[in-house]
Motif scaffolding. Structure first.
Motif, PDB file in Angstrom:
ATOM      1  N   LYS A 723       0.856  -1.176   0.000  1.00 12.88           N
ATOM      2  CA  LYS A 723       0.000   0.000   0.000  1.00 12.88           C
ATOM      3  C   LYS A 723       0.895   1.229   0.000  1.00 12.88           C
ATOM      4  CE  LYS A 723      -3.765   2.272   2.464  1.00 12.88           C
ATOM      5  NZ  LYS A 723      -4.603   2.269   3.684  1.00 12.88           N
ATOM      6  N   GLY A 724       0.678   2.102  -0.980  1.00 11.08           N
ATOM      7  CA  GLY A 724       1.526   3.281  -1.085  1.00 11.08           C
ATOM      8  C   GLY A 724       0.759   4.570  -0.877  1.00 11.08           C
ATOM      9  N   GLU A 725       1.471   5.586  -0.411  1.00 11.88           N
ATOM     10  CA  GLU A 725       0.884   6.914  -0.242  1.00 11.88           C
ATOM     11  C   GLU A 725       1.989   7.958  -0.365  1.00 11.88           C
ATOM     12  OE1 GLU A 725      -0.759   7.338   3.616  1.00 11.88           O
ATOM     13  OE2 GLU A 725       1.078   6.784   4.675  1.00 11.88           O
ATOM     14  N   LEU A 726       1.546   9.197  -0.604  1.00 13.70           N
ATOM     15  CA  LEU A 726       2.502  10.304  -0.730  1.00 13.70           C
ATOM     16  C   LEU A 726       3.130  10.608   0.620  1.00 13.70           C
ATOM     17  CD1 LEU A 726       0.528  12.716  -3.079  1.00 13.70           C
ATOM     18  CD2 LEU A 726       2.414  11.216  -3.695  1.00 13.70           C
ATOM     19  N   SER A 727       4.350  11.183   0.580  1.00 15.06           N
ATOM     20  CA  SER A 727       5.059  11.539   1.809  1.00 15.06           C
ATOM     21  C   SER A 727       4.371  12.716   2.490  1.00 15.06           C
ATOM     22  CB  SER A 727       6.506  11.897   1.494  1.00 15.06           C
ATOM     23  OG  SER A 727       6.547  13.056   0.676  1.00 15.06           O
ATOM     24  N   ALA A 728       4.799  12.978   3.703  1.00 18.82           N
ATOM     25  CA  ALA A 728       4.166  14.040   4.512  1.00 18.82           C
ATOM     26  C   ALA A 728       4.278  15.396   3.841  1.00 18.82           C
ATOM     27  CB  ALA A 728       4.810  14.070   5.898  1.00 18.82           C
ATOM     28  N   ARG A 729       5.455  15.678   3.213  1.00 22.25           N
ATOM     29  CA  ARG A 729       5.618  17.019   2.618  1.00 22.25           C
ATOM     30  C   ARG A 729       4.727  17.211   1.406  1.00 22.25           C
ATOM     31  NH1 ARG A 729       9.813  18.309  -1.464  1.00 22.25           N
ATOM     32  NH2 ARG A 729      10.402  16.391  -2.557  1.00 22.25           N
ATOM     33  N   MET A 730       4.337  16.084   0.750  1.00 20.58           N
ATOM     34  CA  MET A 730       3.443  16.183  -0.398  1.00 20.58           C
ATOM     35  C   MET A 730       1.983  16.402   0.040  1.00 20.58           C
ATOM     36  SD  MET A 730       4.971  16.064  -3.263  1.00 20.58           S
ATOM     37  CE  MET A 730       6.592  15.710  -3.934  1.00 20.58           C
ATOM     38  N   LYS A 731       1.701  16.154   1.300  1.00 23.62           N
ATOM     39  CA  LYS A 731       0.324  16.302   1.782  1.00 23.62           C
ATOM     40  C   LYS A 731       0.085  17.647   2.466  1.00 23.62           C
ATOM     41  CE  LYS A 731      -0.291  11.331   2.539  1.00 23.62           C
ATOM     42  NZ  LYS A 731      -0.537  10.268   3.554  1.00 23.62           N
ATOM     43  N   ILE A 732       1.107  18.473   2.507  1.00 25.22           N
ATOM     44  CA  ILE A 732       0.936  19.798   3.135  1.00 25.22           C
ATOM     45  C   ILE A 732      -0.081  20.595   2.329  1.00 25.22           C
ATOM     46  CG2 ILE A 732       2.120  21.952   3.705  1.00 25.22           C
ATOM     47  CD1 ILE A 732       4.690  20.344   4.004  1.00 25.22           C
ATOM     48  N   PRO A 733      -1.014  21.267   2.986  1.00 22.40           N
ATOM     49  CA  PRO A 733      -2.010  22.084   2.264  1.00 22.40           C
ATOM     50  C   PRO A 733      -1.324  23.136   1.400  1.00 22.40           C
ATOM     51  CG  PRO A 733      -2.636  21.804   4.562  1.00 22.40           C
ATOM     52  CD  PRO A 733      -1.266  21.237   4.435  1.00 22.40           C
ATOM     53  N   SER A 734      -1.920  23.410   0.263  1.00 26.05           N
ATOM     54  CA  SER A 734      -1.380  24.372  -0.711  1.00 26.05           C
ATOM     55  C   SER A 734       0.021  23.988  -1.147  1.00 26.05           C
ATOM     56  CB  SER A 734      -1.378  25.796  -0.136  1.00 26.05           C
ATOM     57  OG  SER A 734      -2.677  26.193   0.214  1.00 26.05           O
ATOM     58  N   ASN A 735       0.287  22.691  -1.208  1.00 30.63           N
ATOM     59  CA  ASN A 735       1.590  22.220  -1.661  1.00 30.63           C
ATOM     60  C   ASN A 735       1.808  22.620  -3.116  1.00 30.63           C
ATOM     61  OD1 ASN A 735       3.258  20.004  -3.082  1.00 30.63           O
ATOM     62  ND2 ASN A 735       3.722  19.715  -0.917  1.00 30.63           N
ATOM     63  N   MET A 736       3.031  23.075  -3.418  1.00 33.86           N
ATOM     64  CA  MET A 736       3.312  23.562  -4.764  1.00 33.86           C
ATOM     65  C   MET A 736       3.182  22.451  -5.797  1.00 33.86           C
ATOM     66  SD  MET A 736       3.870  25.938  -6.803  1.00 33.86           S
ATOM     67  CE  MET A 736       3.915  27.175  -5.524  1.00 33.86           C
ATOM     68  N   TRP A 737       3.506  21.216  -5.421  1.00 32.62           N
ATOM     69  CA  TRP A 737       3.383  20.109  -6.355  1.00 32.62           C
ATOM     70  C   TRP A 737       1.919  19.856  -6.718  1.00 32.62           C
ATOM     71  CZ3 TRP A 737       7.223  16.008  -7.603  1.00 32.62           C
ATOM     72  CH2 TRP A 737       8.545  16.422  -7.347  1.00 32.62           C
ATOM     73  N   VAL A 738       1.076  19.899  -5.675  1.00 32.19           N
ATOM     74  CA  VAL A 738      -0.352  19.683  -5.923  1.00 32.19           C
ATOM     75  C   VAL A 738      -0.906  20.805  -6.782  1.00 32.19           C
ATOM     76  CG1 VAL A 738      -2.617  19.471  -4.825  1.00 32.19           C
ATOM     77  CG2 VAL A 738      -0.599  18.407  -3.760  1.00 32.19           C
ATOM     78  N   GLU A 739      -0.522  22.029  -6.450  1.00 30.08           N
ATOM     79  CA  GLU A 739      -1.012  23.190  -7.209  1.00 30.08           C
ATOM     80  C   GLU A 739      -0.553  23.127  -8.662  1.00 30.08           C
ATOM     81  OE1 GLU A 739      -0.256  27.975  -7.179  1.00 30.08           O
ATOM     82  OE2 GLU A 739      -0.383  26.945  -5.244  1.00 30.08           O
ATOM     83  N   ALA A 740       0.740  22.758  -8.864  1.00 32.89           N
ATOM     84  CA  ALA A 740       1.253  22.666 -10.229  1.00 32.89           C
ATOM     85  C   ALA A 740       0.567  21.530 -10.994  1.00 32.89           C
ATOM     86  CB  ALA A 740       2.771  22.441 -10.185  1.00 32.89           C
ATOM     87  N   TRP A 741       0.284  20.417 -10.307  1.00 33.81           N
ATOM     88  CA  TRP A 741      -0.368  19.284 -10.969  1.00 33.81           C
ATOM     89  C   TRP A 741      -1.763  19.653 -11.446  1.00 33.81           C
ATOM     90  CZ3 TRP A 741       1.083  14.848 -13.011  1.00 33.81           C
ATOM     91  CH2 TRP A 741       0.123  13.886 -13.300  1.00 33.81           C
TER      92      TRP A 741
END
Length: 982
Positions: A723-741
Motif C-alpha cells: 500500500k503506497g501513499e505520498l510523503s508528509a511534505r506532499m500532503k501539506i495544504p497548498s503544496n506547490m506540487w499539488v497546485e502545479a499538478w
C-alpha cells in the motif's frame, strides 16, 4: 624662630646639585637596554664553523633611546647559535678574554659574501650598534663623537657587558663606526679610516703592513709574525655577443603575414637583453705570512691564476626586459583604459549605412518594407569585409588598425572551419584535433577560472595580446574584437556552430566570457535542431526513435536515478525542439490546442476521468520498467521532456537577487516557488500527455520516488499487499506540487512554451559582447593570459630543471588561484602575479645565459657537463660559489678564457695572440695584454697576537681590515690592550 611661627611668610629656592644630567640619563638608558637584553657577563659560544656567517641565521632586535631631544636607535645583531651553559663556566673562565676578541683571529669566515659590513670587517658574531634614528640625522662634530664613545665606555664598564658596542658617526652612506669591547682587564678599540683618494704607498701589502705595525706599536723585537689573508676581485663586464642565445621576435614576419596561423598561439619567452650583467671573480690567498710573498709598488707575486681559492658571483641585470612579462603587462594596461570600442575606432561600426541621414519619421516604415535576409557563405573574406567596409566610410583604408593579411591569419587561427568551403555539419562543436588532456597543466583553468587551453576563448586571449604588443595596440584590439562580434552574429544567424567550445551548458568553472560563448553555442544548437526538425517533419511518435533496447534500458534502471538518466538519453538522442512539426517558433497562443488543454485541466482537477483516459498519448520516450499506472493498470511511460535552460553565472546571480528580493512573506514565498517550478510544471505536462489518466501519485513515483512511501499491509482477506501513499511534505495544504499538478495540462514537450528561449538568450549574449569595452574584455581574458603565461613558464622550466623555480611556480599557482577566483580581483594583486611571472622568466633566462657562457652543451664528457650544470645552478641560487680546482679546474679554465677574450677585445689584440697565451705564466707576463684586468677590489686582513702596551702585558689579538676600490679606501682596525696594570 620666625620661620617656624610663620611658615608661609618666605619661600626658599633649593637647588639639588645631585640631579642627573642629560648625559648621565643617556648612559643610564644604554645600561638599561643592555640589561633588558641580558647582554651582561661573559657568554662564550662554540668556535665558528666555516661559512656559518652566510649559511647561518642572523637576527636583530631594536629599541629607541634619546640624548636630550636627539633620538638614537639601538640594535642588537647576533648570529643564532645553540645556547651554552653559562653557569659553572663563569668561575673557571674568569680570565678568558671576551668572545669578540677571540673571533678577531678566526680565519674560517674571512670575506663572507653576504653579511653586515661590521661582520665582514671584524669577523664578529654579535654586536650592538647605536645610530641616529632618522636617516637624515648624523653625528658630525668630533666632540659629539667623543661624548658618545665615552658614554659607551662607561655603560660597558658599569654593566660588565662583553659584547662590542659601536656608534655610527658621520653620514650614514659612509658607514663609519667607532666602538669598544671590554672584558676583565682587557679592552679592544674599534677604529676606522675612510678616504676617497688612496695614498699611493697604501695600494699594496708592504705599505699596509707598515701602518699595522706602527699602530700596534709592539715593544718586542723581533716582532711576532703577522698572518695575512688577501682577496682580489676581478670584474668581467664585456660579454661576447655570441654568449647570449636569445633571439628577438621576427616582427616583420608577423606583420607581413608570412607566419603560420599557429604562431598566434605561441607565447614569446626570454629576456631582450643579457640578464647577467657582470661576473665577479674573487681570487683568495687565505693563509699567508709576512716574508713569504712580495707585493709592493714595483713587483707583486699575487698572480690570480696561482691563487689557491677561486669563487665567483654574478651580478644580475636590474629588471631586464622580458618578452613574456611585457606580453602580459601590456595586456594588463588595457584594463585601466576607459575608452569604448566606438571611441577608439571612431564612429560605430555597427551603424547601418544610412544611419546618419535617417530621420525618426522613417522608423515605422522600416518595419513594413520587405527586406530580404542575406545568407552569406562562410568564408574568411566575408568575415573581414563586414566591419572593414564600415570603418572605411569614416577613415581611409590605410588607417585600418589591422591589415588584411594579419586579420586573415588570426581569423583562420580562431575559426579553422572557415578555411573549408563546406561549413561544419554541427555534429561536434569542439575543436578536438587533440583530445583534451587530463593533465594538471590542462586543468589549471579550473583553478584560475580561465578557459581550457584548446578553447576559442583561450586562443582569442593570446591573439589579442599579440595584436596589442605587435599589431596596432589598443586600436588593433578593438578592431579584432568587433570582427569577432560580427562573426558571432554571422554564425548565429546562419546556424554555424562556434568551434573550440565544449558542448553542453556553460561551464561555471570558466571565465564569464567563455560561458557567454558557450551559451551562444547552446542557442545555435537549439535553433539548428529546431530548423532541421521542421525540414524533416519528424513523426510525433517518438518511441519509434528508440527501437529494440528501449524497454530493456528502462528495466535496468533503478528508481532513484531513472529521471536523470532518461534526460541524458534524450539529450544524446535529440533535443526536444527537433520533434516539432509546427511552423510556429513560439507556442504562446492557445487557439490550436484549446480544446485539448481544456480537457486536460478538467481531468487534472477531477483526478483522471474518462475524458482524459480517452486522450491520445503523445511524447513518449520509453516504458518505465514494469511500473503501471495506479488506477487503470496501463504501463507507465517516461515522457520526452524539455531540458532545463542553461545559465551563465551572471544570470544565476541575477536570478538569486530577484528571488531574494521577494522577501520572506507568504506571498513572496509563494511567488518564489512558482518561479522555481517552471521546469516542474513542464515535466508534469509532458507526463500527463504521455500517460493519459495518470494521477499525481504516478508522477511522484517517477519523478521523486522517495516521496512515494510503500508499506506492506494485511488486507481483509489476510493477504500481504503493498500500500503506497505520498510523503508528509506532499500532503501539506497548498503544496506547490499539488497546485502545479492541477494547473498542468496534457501537452507534449514539442508543443509547450520553451523553457529556454534561444532567440532571446542569443540576442542577449550578442548584445553583451557588442557593448564590451576593451578594458572589460581585458578583465575577462586576463585569467586566460595568466594561465597561458604559467603554462609557458612551466614548459620552459622543464627544459632547464631548476629546483628553486619549481617551488616559485607552485607558490605562483597557489597565489593566482586565490586571487583569480574572486569576481573583481584588485589591481595590486594582479600586478603581484605578473611580477612573479616576470621574475621566473628572468631566472630561467639567466640560467640559459650562464649555460651558454659556460658552454654546458659543448661538453664532451658527461661528468664535466654535470659538474658545469651544477655550478651554473649554484650561481643562480647562492650569493657566491667556490670554483673547484680554482684556475686549474674545468670551470676555472672557462672563466679564465672569458677574461682573456674580454681583455683581447678591449685592447684590440690580434687573434694570433691566443696561441701564445696557452704557454707558461712567464710567457703570459711577457705578452702586451694581461689575462686579467686590474683588480676592481683589493681586500686584506692582517692579524697578530701582540702584548700591549708593555712587553709584560698579556698577548692580545690585533686585527686590521683594508679594502681598496677605484674610488674608496677603508681601514677598519681592532686593537686590543691590557688594562689590568693601568
Amino acid at each position: 624662630m620666625a620661620a617656624d611661627s610663620e611658615p608661609e611668610s618666605e619661600v626658599f629656592e633649593i637647588t639639588d646639585f645631585t640631579t642627573a644630567s642629560e648625559w648621565e640619563r643617556f648612559i643610564s638608558k644604554v645600561e638599561e637596554v643592555l640589561n633588558d637584553w641580558k647582554l651582561i657577563g661573559n657568554s662564550l659560544g662554540k668556535p665558528l664553523e666555516k661559512g656559518v656567517f652566510t649559511s647561518g641565521t642572523w637576527e636583530e632586535k631594536s629599541d629607541e633611546i634619546s640624548f636630550a631631544d636627539f633620538k638614537f636607535s639601538v640594535t642588537h645583531h647576533y648570529l643564532v647559535q645553540e645556547s651554552t651553559d653559562k653557569e659553572g663556566k663563569d668561575e673557571v673562565l674568569e680570565d678568558v678574554i671576551p668572545q669578540a676578541m677571540q673571533d678577531l683571529l678566526c680565519m674560517n669566515n674571512d670575506f663572507p659574501p653576504r653579511a653586515h659590513c661590521l661582520v665582514r670587517w671584524y669577523g664578529l658574531r654579535e654586536f650592538v650598534v647605536i645610530a641616529p634614528a632618522a636617516n637624515s640625522d648624523a653625528v658630525l662634530s668630533e666632540s659629539k663623537c667623543n661624548l658618545l664613545l665615552s658614554s659607551v665606555s662607561i655603560a660597558l664598564g658599569n654593566t660588565g657587558c662583553q659584547v662590542p658596542l659601536f656608534v655610527q658617526i658621520h653620514h650614514k652612506w659612509r658607514r663609519m663606526y667607532v666602538g669598544e669591547c671590554q672584558g676583565p682587564g682587557v679592552r679592544t678599540d674599534f677604529e676606522m679610516v675612510h678616504l676617497r683618494k688612496v695614498p699611493n704607498q697604501y695600494t699594496h701589502l708592504s705599505g699596509l703592513l707598515d701602518i699595522f705595525k706602527s699602530k700596534i706599536g709592539c715593544p718586542l723585537t723581533p716582532l711576532p709574525p703577522v698572518s695575512i689573508a688577501i682577496r682580489f676581485t676581478y670584474v668581467l663586464q664585456d660579454w661576447q655577443q655570441y654568449f647570449w642565445p636569445q633571439q628577438p621576435p621576427d616582427i616583420d614576419a608577423l606583420v607581413g603575414g608570412e607566419v603560420g596561423g599557429l604562431e598566434f598561439g605561441k607565447l614569446p619567452f626570454g629576456a631582450c637583453e643579457d640578464p647577467i650583467s657582470e661576473l665577479h671573480l674573487a681570487t683568495t690567498w687565505p693563509h699567508l705570512t709576512e716574508g713569504i710573498i712580495v707585493d709592493n709598488d714595483v713587483y707583486s707575486d699575487l698572480d690570480p691564476i696561482q691563487a689557491p681559492h677561486w669563487s665567483v658571483r654574478v651580478r644580475k641585470a636590474d629588471n631586464p626586459q622580458c618578452l613574456l612579462g611585457d606580453f602580459v603587462t601590456e595586456f594588463f594596461k588595457i584594463c585601466r583604459r576607459k575608452e569604448s570600442t566606438d571611441e577608439i575606432l571612431g564612429r560605430s561600426t555597427f551603424e547601418e549605412e544610412g544611419r546618419e541621414i535617417a530621420d525618426i519619421t522613417h522608423a515605422l516604415s522600416k518595419l513594413t518594407e520587405p527586406a530580404p535576409v542575406p545568407i552569406h557563405k562562410l568564408s574568411v573574406s566575408n568575415m573581414v569585409h563586414t566591419a572593414k567596409k564600415k570603418i572605411r566610410k569614416h577613415r581611409g583604408v590605410e588607417e585600418s588598425p589591422l591589415n588584411n593579411d594579419v586579420l586573415n591569419t588570426i581569423l583562420l587561427f580562431l575559426f579553422p572551419d572557415a578555411a573549408s568551403e563546406k561549413p561544419l555539419d554541427g555534429t561536434s562543436s569542439t575543436d578536438n584535433n587533440n583530445p583534451p588532456s587530463e593533465s594538471e597543466e590542462y586543468n589549471l583553468y579550473n583553478q584560475f577560472k580561465s578557459a581550457p587551453s584548446d578553447s576559442l576563448t583561450y586562443k582569442l586571449a593570446l591573439c589579442l595580446c599579440m595584436i596589442n604588443l605587435y599589431h596596432g595596440g589598443l586600436k588593433g584590439v578593438a578592431h579584432l574584437w568587433q570582427e569577432f562580434v560580427l562573426e558571432m552574429r554571422f554564425r548565429w544567424e546562419n546556424n554555424f556552430l562556434i568551434p573550440g567550445l565544449a558542448s553542453g551548458p556553460p561551464d561555471l568553472r570558466c571565465c564569464l566570457l567563455h560561458q557567454k560563448l558557450q551559451m551562444l553555442n547552446c542557442c545555435i544548437e537549439r535553433k539548428k535542431a529546431r530548423d532541421e526538425g521542421r525540414k524533416t517533419n519528424t513523426s510525433d511518435n517518438v518511441t519509434n526513435t528508440y527501437p529494440g533496447d528501449a524497454g530493456k534500458a528502462g528495466d535496468q534502471l533503478g528508481p532513484d536515478n531513472l529521471k536523470d538518466t532518461d534526460k541524458e538519453k534524450g539529450e544524446v538522442g535529440k533535443s526536444w525542439d527537433s520533434w516539432s512539426d509546427s511552423e510556429e517558433e513560439f507556442f504562446e497562443c492557445l487557439s490550436d490546442t484549446e480544446e485539448l488543454k481544456g480537457n486536460g485541466q478538467e481531468g487534472g482537477k477531477k483526478g483522471g476521468p474518462k475524458e482524459m483516459a480517452n486522450l491520445k498519448p503523445e511524447g513518449r520516450l520509453i516504458q518505465h520498467g514494469k511500473l503501471t499506472l495506479l488506477h487503470n493498470g496501463e504501463p507507465l511511460y517516461i515522457p520526452v521532456t524539455q531540458e532545463p535552460a542553461p545559465m551563465t553565472e551572471d544570470l544565476l546571480e541575477e536570478q538569486s537577487e530577484v528571488l531574494a528580493k521577494l522577501g520572506t512573506s507568504a506571498e513572496g514565498a509563494h511567488l518564489r516557488a512558482r518561479m522555481q517550478s517552471a521546469c516542474l510544471l513542464s515535466d508534469m505536462e509532458s507526463f500527463k500527455a504521455a500517460n493519459p489518466g495518470c494521477f499525481l501519485e504516478d508522477f511522484v513515483r517517477w519523478y521523486s520516488p522517495r516521496d512515494y512511501i510503500e508499506e506492506e499491509t494485511i488486507d481483509e482477506k489476510g493477504n500481504m499487499v503493498l500500500k503506497g501513499e505520498l510523503s508528509a511534505r506532499m500532503k501539506i495544504p497548498s503544496n506547490m506540487w499539488v497546485e502545479a499538478w492541477e494547473t498542468a495540462k496534457p501537452i507534449p514537450a514539442r508543443r509547450q512554451r520553451r523553457l529556454f528561449d534561444d532567440t532571446r538568450e542569443a540576442e542577449k549574449v550578442l548584445h553583451y559582447l557588442a557593448v564590451q569595452k576593451p578594458a572589460d574584455l581585458a578583465r575577462h581574458l586576463l585569467p586566460c593570459v595568466i594561465h597561458a603565461a604559467v603554462l609557458k613558464v612551466k614548459e620552459e622550466e622543464s627544459l632547464e630543471n631548476i629546483s628553486s623555480v619549481k617551488k616559485i611556480i607552485k607558490q605562483m599557482i597557489s597565489h593566482s588561484s586565490k586571487v583569480l577566483h574572486f569576481p573583481n580581483p584588485e589591481d595590486k594583486k594582479l600586478e603581484e602575479i605578473i611580477h612573479q611571472i616576470t621574475n621566473v622568466e628572468a631566472i630561467i633566462a639567466r640560467a640559459r645565459s650562464l649555460k651558454a657562457k659556460f658552454g654546458t652543451e659543448r661538453c664532451e664528457q658527461e661528468e664535466e657537463k654535470e659538474d658545469l650544470e651544477r655550478f651554473v645552478s649554484c650561481l643562480l641560487e647562492q650569493p657566491e660559489v667556490l670554483v673547484i680546482g680554482a684556475g686549474r679546474g674545468h670551470a676555472g679554465r672557462i672563466i679564465h678564457k672569458l677574461f682573456v677574450n674580454a681583455q683581447r677585445a678591449a685592447a684590440m689584440a690580434p687573434a694570433e695572440e691566443e696561441l701564445k697565451r696557452t704557454g707558461s705564466p712567464e710567457e703570459r707576463r711577457q705578452n702586451s695584454v694581461s689575462d686579467f684586468p686590474p683588480p676592481a677590489g683589493r681586500e686584506l686582513i692582517l692579524r697578530s697576537t701582540v702584548p700591549r702596551p708593555a712587553p709584560y702585558s698579556r698577548a692580545l689579538p690585533q686585527r686590521m681590515y683594508s679594502v681598496l676600490t677605484r674610488e674608496d679606501f677603508r681601514l677598519a682596525g681592532a686593537f686590543s690592550s691590557d688594562t689590568s696594570f693601568f
